[in-house]
Scaffold this motif. Structure first.
Motif, PDB file in Angstrom:
ATOM      1  N   GLU A   1       0.836  -1.220   0.000  1.00 11.56           N
ATOM      2  CA  GLU A   1       0.000   0.000   0.000  1.00 11.56           C
ATOM      3  C   GLU A   1       0.861   1.257   0.000  1.00 11.56           C
ATOM      4  OE1 GLU A   1      -3.565  -1.760   2.750  1.00 11.56           O
ATOM      5  OE2 GLU A   1      -2.447  -0.035   3.535  1.00 11.56           O
TER       6      GLU A   1
ATOM      7  N   GLU B   1       2.450   1.793  -3.299  1.00 11.04           N
ATOM      8  CA  GLU B   1       1.430   2.241  -4.256  1.00 11.04           C
ATOM      9  C   GLU B   1       1.129   3.721  -4.052  1.00 11.04           C
ATOM     10  OE1 GLU B   1      -1.169  -1.465  -5.647  1.00 11.04           O
ATOM     11  OE2 GLU B   1      -1.935  -0.364  -3.906  1.00 11.04           O
TER      12      GLU B   1
ATOM     13  N   ARG C   1       4.629   1.799  -7.490  1.00 12.01           N
ATOM     14  CA  ARG C   1       4.256   0.383  -7.644  1.00 12.01           C
ATOM     15  C   ARG C   1       4.510  -0.150  -9.053  1.00 12.01           C
ATOM     16  NH1 ARG C   1       4.085  -4.022  -8.127  1.00 12.01           N
ATOM     17  NH2 ARG C   1       2.599  -5.621  -7.521  1.00 12.01           N
ATOM     18  N   SER C   2       4.254   0.697 -10.075  1.00  4.28           N
ATOM     19  CA  SER C   2       4.329   0.164 -11.443  1.00  4.28           C
ATOM     20  C   SER C   2       5.770  -0.064 -11.902  1.00  4.28           C
ATOM     21  CB  SER C   2       3.615   1.099 -12.413  1.00  4.28           C
ATOM     22  OG  SER C   2       4.234   2.364 -12.342  1.00  4.28           O
TER      23      SER C   2
END
Ligand code: B12
Length: 213
Positions: free
Chosen positions: A161, A164, A169-170
């Motif tokens: 979390e 993100e 995150r990506s």
């Protein structure tokens, strides 16, 4: 006569570091694969745990078992200099916050290095914020989280979390493992993959970065 493998397991269970190292030397000299030696060490560790559950061993004995395990890892890798020079990719690894069990994680770090990854090991009891900041500054290809005790799965979820929320995150793939979690939970909390054991984890990391089957 017990085999050298059996001697290794029983010496470990008796917390006899000298005898453990002698058995490892003998097994290495006879060409026993490293993975096979790890498997016997793990059997020894399980016996230590059983003695603890039976009230025959205490925390000090577990710490001793841990030290023996570390010395054993050191011995196993001493003559096989780590081949990893980071050509495959970069892995950030650590045990999540509130969990100080670090042997499984250390073993994976070692095998990933052997397999050609650059590995940044943040240690154990690592906060979500620390993982996140390392993801942003070190830009790894993979983040591997380890958790051994019940509750560590929540800290894994929290770590994902936080990464993100920071918008990072990506840029990475996240692999979860350790006894606190299973595949269904890992995917539910947003990991890219789950691995059940250390050798499977090395295969999986190579697959994720190189697209190997
Ligand atoms: C040694 C030990 C300790 C040492 C840890 C020292 C250290 N620096 O690691 C000490 C004494 C400090 C300790 C403390 C505690 N421990 Co402890 N400990 C153990 C013990 C005996 C061995 C763990 C170990 O190192 N095994 C060897 C390594 C190689 O195996 P592993 O960690 O399981 O990892 C394997 C897999 O899980 C997997 N793996 C691990 N991480 C990852 C990550 C990925 C990505 C992948 C693919 C795979 C993977 O690969 C590894 C190899 O197969 C286990 C019992 C057991 N037999 O496992 C209990 C155990 C893990 N401990 C336990 C507990 C409860 C505790 C304490 C809470 C006790 C207490 N009441 O204080 C504290 C926890 C403190 C904390 N906040 O973390 C419980 C956990 C139960 C649970 N479900 O929560 C266990 C199972 C014992 C039991 N009661 O049955 N412990």
């Amino acid at each position: 006569m017990p085999s050298e493998r059996e001697k290794l397991v029983s010496s470990f269970a008796q917390l006899n570091m000298k005898a453990v190292l002698e058995s490892i030397n003998a097994l290495l000299a006879s060409g026993t694969p490293t993975e096979e030696i790890f498997a016997q060490l793990r059997r020894g560790m399980d016996l230590v745990n059983q003695s603890c559950t039976a009230g025959e061993y205490y925390v000090a004995d577990l710490i001793m078992a841990n030290n023996i395990y570390r010395e054993a890892l050191d011995r196993i890798t001493r003559d096989s200099p780590l081949k990893g020079n980071g050509q495959i990719g970069k892995v950030l690894i650590g045990t999540v916050q509130n969990d100080i069990h670090d042997l499984g994680k250390t073993l994976i770090a070692l095998l990933l290095r052997n397999s050609g990854f650059e590995v940044i090991d943040l240690g154990a009891n690592v906060s979500p914020e620390r993982f996140c900041s390392a993801v942003m500054t070190q830009t790894p290809d993979l983040l591997v989280l380890s958790g051994t005790i019940s509750g560590s799965e929540f800290m894994m979820a929290r770590t994902i979390e936080v990464i993100e929320a920071a918008g990072a995150r990506s840029s990475i793939r996240i692999v979860l493992g350790g006894n606190c979690i299973d595949e269904r939970q890992a995917l539910t909390i947003g990991a890219d993959a789950y691995s059940r054991d250390i050798l499977d984890c090395v295969r999986l990391c190579r697959q994720l970065v190189l697209g190997e089957e």
